[in-house]
Design an enzyme around this catalytic site. Structure first.
Site, PDB file in Angstrom:
ATOM      1  N   GLN A 108      39.049  45.731  34.836  1.00 11.85           N
ATOM      2  CA  GLN A 108      38.027  45.320  36.069  1.00 11.85           C
ATOM      3  C   GLN A 108      38.979  44.413  36.986  1.00 11.85           C
ATOM      4  OE1 GLN A 108      34.640  43.371  33.755  1.00 11.85           O
ATOM      5  NE2 GLN A 108      36.186  43.682  32.173  1.00 11.85           N
ATOM      6  N   ASN A 109      40.380  44.342  36.831  1.00 10.18           N
ATOM      7  CA  ASN A 109      41.026  43.772  37.812  1.00 10.18           C
ATOM      8  C   ASN A 109      41.394  44.284  38.865  1.00 10.18           C
ATOM      9  OD1 ASN A 109      41.099  41.785  35.654  1.00 10.18           O
ATOM     10  ND2 ASN A 109      43.087  42.327  34.632  1.00 10.18           N
ATOM     11  N   ASP A 111      43.975  43.539  41.014  1.00  9.90           N
ATOM     12  CA  ASP A 111      45.264  42.929  41.363  1.00  9.90           C
ATOM     13  C   ASP A 111      46.469  43.963  41.263  1.00  9.90           C
ATOM     14  OD1 ASP A 111      45.833  42.886  38.464  1.00  9.90           O
ATOM     15  OD2 ASP A 111      45.178  41.138  38.406  1.00  9.90           O
ATOM     16  N   HIS A 126      36.498  48.301  39.524  1.00  5.84           N
ATOM     17  CA  HIS A 126      36.201  47.316  40.421  1.00  5.84           C
ATOM     18  C   HIS A 126      37.075  47.398  41.977  1.00  5.84           C
ATOM     19  CE1 HIS A 126      34.010  44.397  37.349  1.00  5.84           C
ATOM     20  NE2 HIS A 126      33.238  45.586  37.787  1.00  5.84           N
ATOM     21  N   THR A 195      38.211  39.838  28.697  1.00  8.06           N
ATOM     22  CA  THR A 195      37.062  39.850  29.356  1.00  8.06           C
ATOM     23  C   THR A 195      35.925  39.101  28.979  1.00  8.06           C
ATOM     24  OG1 THR A 195      35.481  41.356  30.421  1.00  8.06           O
ATOM     25  CG2 THR A 195      36.880  42.096  28.867  1.00  8.06           C
ATOM     26  N   ASN A 220      40.815  38.090  23.000  1.00  7.39           N
ATOM     27  CA  ASN A 220      40.390  37.056  24.088  1.00  7.39           C
ATOM     28  C   ASN A 220      40.751  35.702  23.425  1.00  7.39           C
ATOM     29  OD1 ASN A 220      38.689  37.565  26.687  1.00  7.39           O
ATOM     30  ND2 ASN A 220      37.621  36.090  25.974  1.00  7.39           N
ATOM     31  N   ALA A 238      46.331  36.838  25.686  1.00  9.56           N
ATOM     32  CA  ALA A 238      46.785  38.134  25.719  1.00  9.56           C
ATOM     33  C   ALA A 238      48.171  38.518  25.470  1.00  9.56           C
ATOM     34  CB  ALA A 238      45.998  39.006  26.749  1.00  9.56           C
TER      35      ALA A 238
HETATM   36  P1  OAD Z   1      36.257  36.500  33.618  1.00 10.37           P
HETATM   37  O1  OAD Z   1      36.758  35.323  34.431  1.00 10.37           O
HETATM   38  O2  OAD Z   1      34.576  36.302  33.530  1.00 10.37           O
HETATM   39  O3  OAD Z   1      36.544  36.082  31.991  1.00 10.37           O
HETATM   40  C1  OAD Z   1      37.901  36.088  31.659  1.00 10.37           C
HETATM   41  C2  OAD Z   1      38.131  36.103  30.281  1.00 10.37           C
HETATM   42  O4  OAD Z   1      39.362  35.996  29.770  1.00 10.37           O
HETATM   43  C3  OAD Z   1      37.382  34.681  29.779  1.00 10.37           C
HETATM   44  O5  OAD Z   1      36.628  35.121  28.434  1.00 10.37           O
HETATM   45  C4  OAD Z   1      38.465  33.940  28.984  1.00 10.37           C
HETATM   46  O6  OAD Z   1      38.264  33.251  27.885  1.00 10.37           O
HETATM   47  C5  OAD Z   1      39.502  34.778  28.754  1.00 10.37           C
HETATM   48  N1  OAD Z   1      40.987  34.613  28.996  1.00 10.37           N
HETATM   49  C6  OAD Z   1      41.402  33.663  29.772  1.00 10.37           C
HETATM   50  N2  OAD Z   1      42.799  33.547  29.876  1.00 10.37           N
HETATM   51  C7  OAD Z   1      43.266  34.371  28.865  1.00 10.37           C
HETATM   52  C8  OAD Z   1      44.520  34.847  28.271  1.00 10.37           C
HETATM   53  N3  OAD Z   1      45.429  34.222  28.419  1.00 10.37           N
HETATM   54  N4  OAD Z   1      44.506  35.674  27.188  1.00 10.37           N
HETATM   55  C9  OAD Z   1      43.316  36.072  26.786  1.00 10.37           C
HETATM   56  N5  OAD Z   1      41.993  36.013  27.441  1.00 10.37           N
HETATM   57  C10 OAD Z   1      42.039  35.236  28.333  1.00 10.37           C
HETATM   58  O7  OAD Z   1      36.694  37.721  33.864  1.00 10.37           O
HETATM   59  P2  OAD Z   1      36.134  39.045  33.726  1.00 10.37           P
HETATM   60  O8  OAD Z   1      35.530  39.475  32.423  1.00 10.37           O
HETATM   61  O9  OAD Z   1      37.300  40.164  33.886  1.00 10.37           O
HETATM   62  O10 OAD Z   1      33.711  41.675  38.993  1.00 10.37           O
HETATM   63  O11 OAD Z   1      35.028  39.151  34.884  1.00 10.37           O
HETATM   64  C11 OAD Z   1      34.355  40.524  34.961  1.00 10.37           C
HETATM   65  C12 OAD Z   1      34.027  40.656  36.361  1.00 10.37           C
HETATM   66  O12 OAD Z   1      33.428  39.551  37.063  1.00 10.37           O
HETATM   67  C13 OAD Z   1      35.141  40.942  37.597  1.00 10.37           C
HETATM   68  O13 OAD Z   1      35.738  41.935  37.693  1.00 10.37           O
HETATM   69  C14 OAD Z   1      34.459  40.357  38.689  1.00 10.37           C
HETATM   70  C15 OAD Z   1      33.461  39.394  38.315  1.00 10.37           C
HETATM   71  O14 OAD Z   1      32.250  39.216  38.948  1.00 10.37           O
HETATM   72  C16 OAD Z   1      33.631  41.993  40.386  1.00 10.37           C
HETATM   73  O15 OAD Z   1      34.136  41.516  41.307  1.00 10.37           O
HETATM   74  C17 OAD Z   1      32.745  42.908  40.576  1.00 10.37           C
END
Ligand code: OAD
Length: 256
Positions: A108-109, A111, A126, A195, A220, A238
Protein backbone atom coordinates in the site's frame (compact mmCIF):
# COMPACT_ATOMS: atom_id res chain seq x y z
CA UNK A 1 13.68 -11.58 18.03
CA UNK A 2 15.44 -14.98 18.38
CA UNK A 3 14.27 -17.81 16.08
CA UNK A 4 12.89 -19.66 19.05
CA UNK A 5 10.22 -16.97 19.38
CA UNK A 6 8.68 -17.84 16.01
CA UNK A 7 5.98 -20.45 16.38
CA UNK A 8 7.47 -23.75 15.10
CA UNK A 9 4.23 -24.50 13.20
CA UNK A 10 4.47 -21.12 11.47
CA UNK A 11 8.06 -21.85 10.43
CA UNK A 12 6.99 -25.26 9.24
CA UNK A 13 4.12 -23.72 7.18
CA UNK A 14 6.63 -21.34 5.60
CA UNK A 15 9.01 -24.21 4.88
CA UNK A 16 6.27 -26.19 3.11
CA UNK A 17 4.65 -23.24 1.27
CA UNK A 18 4.90 -23.12 -2.51
CA UNK A 19 3.40 -19.64 -2.74
CA UNK A 20 3.90 -16.89 -0.16
CA UNK A 21 2.14 -13.52 -0.39
CA UNK A 22 2.97 -10.47 1.73
CA UNK A 23 0.98 -7.24 2.12
CA UNK A 24 2.89 -4.24 3.46
CA UNK A 25 1.73 -0.89 4.82
CA UNK A 26 3.14 2.34 6.20
CA UNK A 27 4.60 0.61 9.28
CA UNK A 28 7.23 -1.07 7.08
CA UNK A 29 8.54 2.32 5.95
CA UNK A 30 8.22 4.02 9.35
CA UNK A 31 11.78 3.01 10.33
CA UNK A 32 13.06 4.66 7.12
CA UNK A 33 11.61 7.96 8.31
CA UNK A 34 8.71 8.06 5.83
CA UNK A 35 5.84 9.77 7.63
CA UNK A 36 2.55 7.89 7.50
CA UNK A 37 -0.32 9.55 5.71
CA UNK A 38 -1.52 11.27 8.86
CA UNK A 39 1.99 12.15 10.07
CA UNK A 40 2.55 13.95 6.76
CA UNK A 41 -0.01 16.52 7.89
CA UNK A 42 2.41 18.48 10.05
CA UNK A 43 3.79 22.02 10.04
CA UNK A 44 2.11 24.16 7.40
CA UNK A 45 -0.17 21.26 6.51
CA UNK A 46 -1.52 20.67 10.03
CA UNK A 47 -4.59 22.81 9.36
CA UNK A 48 -5.74 20.41 6.64
CA UNK A 49 -7.93 17.36 6.93
CA UNK A 50 -6.72 14.34 4.88
CA UNK A 51 -10.08 14.44 3.12
CA UNK A 52 -9.21 17.97 1.95
CA UNK A 53 -5.98 16.80 0.32
CA UNK A 54 -6.42 13.27 -0.96
CA UNK A 55 -9.50 13.35 -3.15
CA UNK A 56 -10.08 14.06 -6.85
CA UNK A 57 -12.50 16.81 -5.76
CA UNK A 58 -9.76 18.53 -3.75
CA UNK A 59 -7.41 18.43 -6.74
CA UNK A 60 -10.10 19.83 -9.05
CA UNK A 61 -10.78 22.63 -6.54
CA UNK A 62 -7.18 23.53 -5.68
CA UNK A 63 -4.57 21.79 -7.87
CA UNK A 64 -1.84 24.20 -6.71
CA UNK A 65 -2.07 23.22 -3.00
CA UNK A 66 -2.57 19.51 -3.65
CA UNK A 67 0.37 19.32 -6.10
CA UNK A 68 2.58 21.18 -3.63
CA UNK A 69 1.73 18.75 -0.79
CA UNK A 70 2.42 15.68 -2.92
CA UNK A 71 5.62 17.16 -4.31
CA UNK A 72 6.86 17.83 -0.75
CA UNK A 73 6.11 14.22 0.15
CA UNK A 74 7.87 13.03 -3.03
CA UNK A 75 11.00 15.04 -2.17
CA UNK A 76 11.00 13.64 1.36
CA UNK A 77 10.68 10.05 0.14
CA UNK A 78 13.60 10.55 -2.25
CA UNK A 79 15.79 11.26 0.79
CA UNK A 80 14.74 8.04 2.59
CA UNK A 81 16.58 4.73 2.41
CA UNK A 82 15.24 1.17 2.69
CA UNK A 83 15.42 -0.23 6.24
CA UNK A 84 16.13 -3.82 7.40
CA UNK A 85 12.48 -4.84 6.81
CA UNK A 86 12.61 -3.81 3.13
CA UNK A 87 16.00 -5.47 2.71
CA UNK A 88 14.87 -8.71 4.37
CA UNK A 89 11.79 -8.91 2.13
CA UNK A 90 13.95 -8.45 -0.98
CA UNK A 91 16.39 -11.11 0.25
CA UNK A 92 13.51 -13.49 1.01
CA UNK A 93 12.06 -13.04 -2.47
CA UNK A 94 15.41 -13.91 -4.01
CA UNK A 95 15.84 -16.93 -1.73
CA UNK A 96 12.37 -18.33 -2.43
CA UNK A 97 12.66 -17.72 -6.16
CA UNK A 98 15.95 -19.62 -6.24
CA UNK A 99 14.14 -22.50 -4.55
CA UNK A 100 11.51 -22.47 -7.32
CA UNK A 101 8.80 -21.04 -5.04
CA UNK A 102 6.77 -17.90 -5.65
CA UNK A 103 6.73 -14.78 -3.53
CA UNK A 104 4.29 -11.96 -4.20
CA UNK A 105 4.78 -8.58 -2.57
CA UNK A 106 1.70 -6.36 -2.46
CA UNK A 107 2.22 -2.90 -1.01
CA UNK A 108 0.00 0.00 0.00
CA UNK A 109 3.11 2.16 0.24
CA UNK A 110 3.71 4.83 -2.37
CA UNK A 111 7.41 5.38 -1.58
CA UNK A 112 9.12 2.79 -3.84
CA UNK A 113 11.41 1.70 -0.98
CA UNK A 114 10.71 -1.99 -1.65
CA UNK A 115 12.08 -1.56 -5.16
CA UNK A 116 15.03 0.46 -3.82
CA UNK A 117 15.82 -2.54 -1.57
CA UNK A 118 15.83 -4.88 -4.57
CA UNK A 119 12.30 -6.34 -4.54
CA UNK A 120 10.95 -7.01 -8.01
CA UNK A 121 7.44 -7.27 -9.50
CA UNK A 122 6.05 -5.30 -6.55
CA UNK A 123 2.28 -4.83 -6.79
CA UNK A 124 1.62 -1.18 -5.91
CA UNK A 125 -2.08 -1.05 -5.15
CA UNK A 126 -2.07 2.64 -4.11
CA UNK A 127 0.23 3.91 -6.87
CA UNK A 128 3.48 5.81 -6.38
CA UNK A 129 4.47 9.27 -5.17
CA UNK A 130 7.26 9.31 -7.76
CA UNK A 131 4.82 9.21 -10.66
CA UNK A 132 2.56 11.89 -12.08
CA UNK A 133 -0.23 11.30 -14.58
CA UNK A 134 -1.49 13.64 -17.30
CA UNK A 135 -5.22 14.09 -16.86
CA UNK A 136 -5.71 14.47 -20.61
CA UNK A 137 -3.59 11.66 -22.11
CA UNK A 138 -3.37 9.47 -18.95
CA UNK A 139 0.35 9.13 -19.70
CA UNK A 140 2.41 8.43 -16.57
CA UNK A 141 5.75 10.16 -15.91
CA UNK A 142 8.26 9.10 -13.27
CA UNK A 143 9.98 12.14 -11.80
CA UNK A 144 12.98 11.90 -9.46
CA UNK A 145 14.30 15.45 -9.91
CA UNK A 146 14.13 18.44 -7.53
CA UNK A 147 10.99 20.42 -6.68
CA UNK A 148 8.78 21.28 -9.64
CA UNK A 149 9.35 24.91 -10.70
CA UNK A 150 5.68 25.81 -10.27
CA UNK A 151 2.37 24.28 -9.24
CA UNK A 152 0.28 22.82 -10.68
CA UNK A 153 2.36 21.20 -13.40
CA UNK A 154 1.14 20.48 -16.90
CA UNK A 155 2.24 17.87 -19.42
CA UNK A 156 3.33 18.80 -22.95
CA UNK A 157 -0.22 17.92 -24.01
CA UNK A 158 -1.41 20.74 -21.74
CA UNK A 159 -3.16 18.46 -19.24
CA UNK A 160 -2.79 18.93 -15.48
CA UNK A 161 -0.35 16.47 -13.93
CA UNK A 162 -1.76 14.73 -10.87
CA UNK A 163 0.12 12.41 -8.51
CA UNK A 164 -0.30 8.82 -9.68
CA UNK A 165 -1.69 7.66 -6.34
CA UNK A 166 -5.08 6.32 -5.38
CA UNK A 167 -7.25 8.95 -3.71
CA UNK A 168 -10.22 8.43 -1.41
CA UNK A 169 -13.21 7.44 -3.48
CA UNK A 170 -11.11 6.12 -6.39
CA UNK A 171 -10.80 2.52 -7.54
CA UNK A 172 -7.47 0.69 -7.29
CA UNK A 173 -5.49 0.34 -10.54
CA UNK A 174 -7.17 -2.61 -12.28
CA UNK A 175 -4.06 -4.68 -13.03
CA UNK A 176 -2.68 -4.26 -9.52
CA UNK A 177 -6.02 -5.15 -7.90
CA UNK A 178 -6.38 -8.24 -10.09
CA UNK A 179 -2.82 -9.41 -9.34
CA UNK A 180 -3.25 -8.82 -5.60
CA UNK A 181 -6.53 -10.73 -5.47
CA UNK A 182 -5.02 -13.57 -7.44
CA UNK A 183 -2.06 -13.82 -5.06
CA UNK A 184 -4.35 -13.70 -2.01
CA UNK A 185 -6.56 -16.46 -3.38
CA UNK A 186 -3.68 -18.63 -4.55
CA UNK A 187 -1.07 -18.43 -1.77
CA UNK A 188 -0.36 -21.01 0.91
CA UNK A 189 0.76 -18.40 3.44
CA UNK A 190 -0.32 -14.73 3.60
CA UNK A 191 1.51 -12.26 5.86
CA UNK A 192 0.31 -8.73 6.59
CA UNK A 193 3.10 -6.41 7.78
CA UNK A 194 2.96 -2.87 9.20
CA UNK A 195 -0.58 -2.07 8.19
CA UNK A 196 -3.46 -0.95 10.37
CA UNK A 197 -5.68 -3.37 8.38
CA UNK A 198 -8.37 -0.70 8.26
CA UNK A 199 -8.34 0.44 4.65
CA UNK A 200 -10.25 -1.69 2.16
CA UNK A 201 -9.93 -3.38 -0.28
CA UNK A 202 -6.33 -4.03 0.92
CA UNK A 203 -7.50 -5.17 4.36
CA UNK A 204 -9.75 -7.74 2.64
CA UNK A 205 -6.87 -9.66 1.04
CA UNK A 206 -6.07 -11.32 4.35
CA UNK A 207 -9.67 -12.57 4.66
CA UNK A 208 -9.61 -13.68 1.03
CA UNK A 209 -6.44 -15.69 1.68
CA UNK A 210 -7.89 -17.26 4.82
CA UNK A 211 -11.12 -18.15 3.03
CA UNK A 212 -9.03 -19.89 0.34
CA UNK A 213 -7.31 -22.02 2.98
CA UNK A 214 -4.05 -20.11 3.43
CA UNK A 215 -2.23 -19.86 6.75
CA UNK A 216 -2.35 -16.18 7.78
CA UNK A 217 0.01 -14.09 9.90
CA UNK A 218 0.49 -10.51 10.97
CA UNK A 219 3.60 -8.56 11.96
CA UNK A 220 2.73 -5.19 13.47
CA UNK A 221 3.88 -2.86 16.21
CA UNK A 222 0.35 -2.62 17.63
CA UNK A 223 -2.68 -4.90 17.61
CA UNK A 224 -5.10 -4.30 14.70
CA UNK A 225 -8.57 -5.56 13.76
CA UNK A 226 -6.79 -8.47 12.00
CA UNK A 227 -4.83 -9.58 15.08
CA UNK A 228 -7.62 -11.77 16.44
CA UNK A 229 -8.34 -13.43 13.12
CA UNK A 230 -4.86 -14.40 11.92
CA UNK A 231 -3.30 -17.78 12.72
CA UNK A 232 -0.05 -16.18 13.97
CA UNK A 233 0.43 -12.65 15.30
CA UNK A 234 3.88 -11.20 15.94
CA UNK A 235 3.86 -7.88 17.78
CA UNK A 236 6.93 -5.71 17.24
CA UNK A 237 8.94 -3.67 14.78
CA UNK A 238 9.03 -4.92 11.20
CA UNK A 239 12.71 -3.89 11.01
CA UNK A 240 13.51 -6.29 13.88
CA UNK A 241 11.18 -9.19 13.10
CA UNK A 242 11.54 -9.50 9.32
CA UNK A 243 15.32 -10.02 9.20
CA UNK A 244 15.03 -12.60 12.02
CA UNK A 245 12.22 -14.39 10.18
CA UNK A 246 14.24 -14.65 6.99
CA UNK A 247 17.21 -16.04 8.93
CA UNK A 248 14.91 -18.54 10.68
CA UNK A 249 13.40 -19.62 7.32
CA UNK A 250 16.84 -20.05 5.76
CA UNK A 251 17.94 -22.16 8.74
CA UNK A 252 14.75 -24.26 8.65
CA UNK A 253 15.17 -24.84 4.90
CA UNK A 254 18.82 -25.75 5.30
CA UNK A 255 18.06 -28.37 7.96
CA UNK A 256 15.49 -30.26 5.85
P1 OAD B 1 -1.43 3.18 8.81
O1 OAD B 1 -0.68 4.45 9.09
O2 OAD B 1 -2.91 3.20 8.87
O3 OAD B 1 -0.93 2.02 9.79
C1 OAD B 1 0.41 1.74 10.00
C2 OAD B 1 0.51 0.55 10.94
O4 OAD B 1 1.89 0.25 11.10
C3 OAD B 1 -0.05 0.80 12.34
O5 OAD B 1 -0.90 -0.30 12.68
C4 OAD B 1 1.19 0.82 13.25
O6 OAD B 1 0.94 0.23 14.50
C5 OAD B 1 2.15 -0.01 12.46
N1 OAD B 1 3.57 0.32 12.65
C6 OAD B 1 4.15 1.53 12.86
N2 OAD B 1 5.47 1.43 12.94
C7 OAD B 1 5.78 0.12 12.75
C8 OAD B 1 6.99 -0.64 12.70
N3 OAD B 1 8.17 -0.07 12.85
N4 OAD B 1 6.90 -1.97 12.48
C9 OAD B 1 5.68 -2.59 12.34
N5 OAD B 1 4.52 -1.93 12.38
C10 OAD B 1 4.55 -0.60 12.58
O7 OAD B 1 -0.89 2.70 7.40
P2 OAD B 1 -1.50 1.71 6.33
O8 OAD B 1 -2.18 0.55 6.98
O9 OAD B 1 -0.45 1.45 5.33
O10 OAD B 1 -4.17 4.91 1.54
O11 OAD B 1 -2.60 2.65 5.68
C11 OAD B 1 -3.35 2.15 4.65
C12 OAD B 1 -3.75 3.25 3.73
O12 OAD B 1 -4.42 4.28 4.45
C13 OAD B 1 -2.60 3.99 3.07
O13 OAD B 1 -2.05 3.31 1.99
C14 OAD B 1 -3.29 5.24 2.63
C15 OAD B 1 -4.11 5.57 3.87
O14 OAD B 1 -5.28 6.21 3.69
C16 OAD B 1 -4.22 5.69 0.44
O15 OAD B 1 -3.50 6.66 0.31
C17 OAD B 1 -5.22 5.24 -0.57
Amino acid sequence: MPDSEFHPEFLSALREARHIAVLTGAGVSAESGVPTFRDALTGLWSKYDPMQLATPEAFARDPDTISRWYDERRLNVLKCKPNPAHLALAQWQQMLTEQGRTFTLITQNVDRLHQAAGSTSVIEIHGSLLEWRCQVTQRVFEYRGGAFPHYPMRSEAGGLLRPNVVWFGEALPEDAARAAEHAAGFCDVFISIGTSALVYPAAGYLHMAKASGAITAEINRDPTPATETVDYSMLGRAGGIMPALVVACAAAQGSR
